[in-house]
Design a protein around this motif. Structure first.
Motif, mmCIF file in Angstrom:
data_model
loop_
_atom_site.group_PDB
_atom_site.id
_atom_site.type_symbol
_atom_site.label_atom_id
_atom_site.label_comp_id
_atom_site.label_asym_id
_atom_site.label_seq_id
_atom_site.Cartn_x
_atom_site.Cartn_y
_atom_site.Cartn_z
ATOM 1 N N TYR A 1 -16.564 48.621 35.090
ATOM 2 C CA TYR A 1 -17.411 49.094 36.176
ATOM 3 C C TYR A 1 -17.812 47.938 37.087
ATOM 4 O O TYR A 1 -17.809 48.078 38.309
ATOM 5 C CB TYR A 1 -18.676 49.789 35.661
ATOM 6 N N GLU B 1 -17.419 47.668 41.047
ATOM 7 C CA GLU B 1 -18.520 47.487 41.998
ATOM 8 C C GLU B 1 -18.282 46.265 42.882
ATOM 9 O O GLU B 1 -18.489 46.318 44.105
ATOM 10 C CB GLU B 1 -19.849 47.337 41.258
ATOM 11 N N THR C 1 -18.020 46.622 46.940
ATOM 12 C CA THR C 1 -18.982 45.955 47.823
ATOM 13 C C THR C 1 -18.298 44.905 48.693
ATOM 14 O O THR C 1 -18.703 44.692 49.842
ATOM 15 C CB THR C 1 -20.119 45.311 47.015
ATOM 16 N N LYS D 1 -24.779 53.459 42.773
ATOM 17 C CA LYS D 1 -24.384 52.693 41.583
ATOM 18 C C LYS D 1 -24.608 53.513 40.314
ATOM 19 O O LYS D 1 -23.748 53.553 39.428
ATOM 20 C CB LYS D 1 -25.180 51.389 41.515
#
Length: 221
Positions: free
Chosen positions: A3, A7, A11, A22
């Motif tokens: 994960y 992320e 981003t 999130k």
């Protein structure tokens, strides 16, 4: 892909995500593992690839919009866009896009009822009020949408007739392999102007072997 790697990638490409987004992306892992054990919508061998092969791949549409069509990206972000996801299966690309664009309106459509059970349950668990899931064939839907999105549910020549009367703006279609001949056949069969069909290399933005020869086909109305 973990994960956190997911992320960091998102981003880096799209800017910071808010806390709720999130939380929802984190929750997807357990939700899909649970539902996929009951109703198989993702290859069980591929569950460890959920973030890269399914969620990040879905978000390639957002990367394309931000990179190539920033005004369209803004339209999705401000809630003035309606999107039809055809052949959504367990909710791809619609659910990841709905998390990223909580103001846009998404209709997730699949003709296979058990798949819409999964998509509906996941969207409900994530409390996605901007998502409607329907068990139907796309061509039977009464309304039109600004955009149609999909992930390689059929050859373009088969897919286009299902949705040609369902959109007012663009089809954004994730497809793999050698697509030049397929696009030529599509344009010839349906008398589409090739200038209105764009092809964007997903692998130019998303690194990793999985994205090799992955494309986004953009068909303007």
């Amino acid at each position: 892909m973990t994960y956190q790697e997911f992320e960091n990638t998102v981003t880096g490409l799209l800017g910071p995500m808010d806390a709720l987004a999130k939380e929802r992306f984190v929750a997807m892992d357990a939700l899909y593992r649970d539902w996929n054990a009951r109703i198989n919508v993702i290859s069980r061998k591929d569950m460890d690839g959920l973030y890269e092969h399914h969620i990040l791949h879905s978000l390639a549409i957002a990367v394309y919009l931000k990179t190539v069509l920033p005004d369209e990206f803004a339209r999705w972000a401000d809630g003035s866009a309606s999107i039809l996801d055809v052949g959504t299966g367990g909710g791809f690309p619609g659910i990841p896009l709905a998390v990223l664009f909580p103001k846009a309106k998404f209709t997730l459509c699949d003709s296979v009822g058990k798949k819409t059970i999964v998509a509906g349950a996941v969207s409900k668990a994530l409390e996605l009020s901007n998502v409607q899931v329907v068990n139907a064939r796309a061509e039977s839907l009464p309304q039109k949408y600004n955009y149609v999105v999909s992930r390689a549910v059929a050859a373009l020549t088969d897919f286009y007739p299902w949705v040609k009367d369902r959109f007012t703006g663009r089809i954004l279609y994730l497809r793999g392999g050698d697509i030049a001949a397929e696009i030529g056949e599509l344009a010839g069969r349906f008398r589409l102007k090739t200038a209105g069909i764009g092809v964007w290399p997903v692998f130019g933005a998303l690194s990793g072997e999985y994205f090799n020869e992955k494309w986004l086909v953009d068909i303007k109305k």
